[in-house]
Write an enzyme that holds these catalytic residues in place. Structure first.
Site, mmCIF file in Angstrom:
data_model
loop_
_atom_site.group_PDB
_atom_site.id
_atom_site.type_symbol
_atom_site.label_atom_id
_atom_site.label_comp_id
_atom_site.label_asym_id
_atom_site.label_seq_id
_atom_site.Cartn_x
_atom_site.Cartn_y
_atom_site.Cartn_z
ATOM 1 N N ASN A 8 -2.043 -0.324 7.453
ATOM 2 C CA ASN A 8 -1.414 -1.212 8.011
ATOM 3 C C ASN A 8 -0.486 -2.183 6.807
ATOM 4 O O ASN A 8 -0.441 -3.537 6.550
ATOM 5 C CB ASN A 8 -2.383 -2.632 7.863
ATOM 6 C CG ASN A 8 -3.621 -2.495 6.925
ATOM 7 O OD1 ASN A 8 -3.286 -1.912 6.044
ATOM 8 N ND2 ASN A 8 -4.328 -3.321 7.353
ATOM 9 N N HIS A 54 -1.807 -5.306 1.031
ATOM 10 C CA HIS A 54 -3.165 -5.917 0.977
ATOM 11 C C HIS A 54 -3.025 -7.393 0.449
ATOM 12 O O HIS A 54 -1.992 -7.668 -0.310
ATOM 13 C CB HIS A 54 -3.719 -5.317 0.382
ATOM 14 C CG HIS A 54 -4.975 -6.082 -0.503
ATOM 15 N ND1 HIS A 54 -6.721 -6.133 -0.462
ATOM 16 C CD2 HIS A 54 -5.414 -6.625 -1.839
ATOM 17 C CE1 HIS A 54 -7.519 -6.968 -0.627
ATOM 18 N NE2 HIS A 54 -7.048 -7.593 -1.362
ATOM 19 N N TYR A 87 -12.404 -2.135 -3.088
ATOM 20 C CA TYR A 87 -12.461 -2.332 -1.802
ATOM 21 C C TYR A 87 -14.444 -2.476 -2.382
ATOM 22 O O TYR A 87 -14.676 -1.445 -0.689
ATOM 23 C CB TYR A 87 -12.363 -0.754 -1.249
ATOM 24 C CG TYR A 87 -10.632 -1.211 -0.506
ATOM 25 C CD1 TYR A 87 -10.082 -2.114 0.122
ATOM 26 C CD2 TYR A 87 -9.784 -0.152 -0.746
ATOM 27 C CE1 TYR A 87 -9.584 -2.923 1.100
ATOM 28 C CE2 TYR A 87 -8.304 -0.507 -0.371
ATOM 29 C CZ TYR A 87 -8.155 -1.784 0.063
ATOM 30 O OH TYR A 87 -6.794 -2.259 1.041
ATOM 31 N N GLU A 130 -9.602 -9.763 -8.012
ATOM 32 C CA GLU A 130 -8.845 -8.699 -7.193
ATOM 33 C C GLU A 130 -7.088 -8.959 -9.156
ATOM 34 O O GLU A 130 -6.765 -7.692 -9.164
ATOM 35 C CB GLU A 130 -7.785 -8.842 -6.312
ATOM 36 C CG GLU A 130 -9.218 -8.802 -5.239
ATOM 37 C CD GLU A 130 -8.707 -9.122 -4.210
ATOM 38 O OE1 GLU A 130 -7.485 -9.593 -3.383
ATOM 39 O OE2 GLU A 130 -9.448 -8.383 -3.205
ATOM 40 N N LYS A 189 0.935 -1.066 -0.102
ATOM 41 C CA LYS A 189 0.035 -0.642 0.189
ATOM 42 C C LYS A 189 0.597 0.927 -0.247
ATOM 43 O O LYS A 189 2.132 1.399 -0.104
ATOM 44 C CB LYS A 189 -0.639 0.102 1.182
ATOM 45 C CG LYS A 189 -2.010 -1.198 1.028
ATOM 46 C CD LYS A 189 -2.791 -1.608 2.488
ATOM 47 C CE LYS A 189 -3.837 -2.338 2.694
ATOM 48 N NZ LYS A 189 -4.738 -2.372 3.270
#
Ligand code: DAT
Ligand code: MG
Length: 147
Positions: A112, A115, A49, A126, A9
């Site tokens: 975080n 992904h 998302y 995805e 990310k």
């Protein structure tokens, strides 16, 4: 062979963790099938998302994932979807065990680092969302019999 979609990310890219994260999956014994540095559009972020559309943090999540470049990857290997999730650690870095990527490098749930697809269905969805067929490479490594 099973494939999963993993993505460093924007926080991981800014913190120079691309190499560290790639190294962990390489050393584990998985194979990289595709990778690219990219800027996610608002449309792609909302689609990726989509399952979280109704959640209160959706707006922040889309803003964050589009806030800078990400490093999108497809990794291949036996049981790679579940194993990569274990290597990432729990969603909230406060709950993620030491030795996991989130446990070692992140503090807040909203930043975080990584992904990873959570099921075969989301991996397929995805991968198709981020990569064309011709961007993925299938190959055999001579070391694979030792893994
Ligand atoms: P994961 O990324 O472990 O698959 P998820 O799919 O439940 O977790 O959520 C997607 C992302 O949304 C997650 O990586 C960080 C963010 N997020 C999840 N729960 C959150 C919360 N309670 N507050 C803020 N951001 C959250
Ligand atoms: Mg998820």
């Amino acid at each position: 062979m099973e494939k999963t979609f993993l993505m460093v990310k924007p926080d991981g890219v800014q913190r120079n963790l691309i190499g560290e994260i790639v190294t962990r999956f390489e050393k584990k014994g998985f194979s990289l099938a595709g990778a690219k540095l990219m800027q996610i559009s608002d449309e792609l972020a909302q689609n990726h998302y989509g399952e979280h559309k109704e959640r209160p943090f959706f707006g922040e999540l889309v803003d964050f994932i589009t806030s800078g470049p990400v490093f999108a990857m497809v990794w291949e290997g036996e049981n790679v979807i579940a194993t990569a999730r274990n290597m990432m650690g729990k969603t909230n870095p406060a709950d993620a065990a030491s030795g996991t990527i989130r446990g070692d490098y992140a503090v807040q749930v909203g930043q975080n680092i990584i992904h990873g697809s959570d099921s075969p269905e989301s991996a397929e969805r995805e991968i198709a969302l981020f990569f064309n067929e011709e961007e993925l490479v299938s190959y055999e490594k001579t070391i694979s019999k030792w893994i």
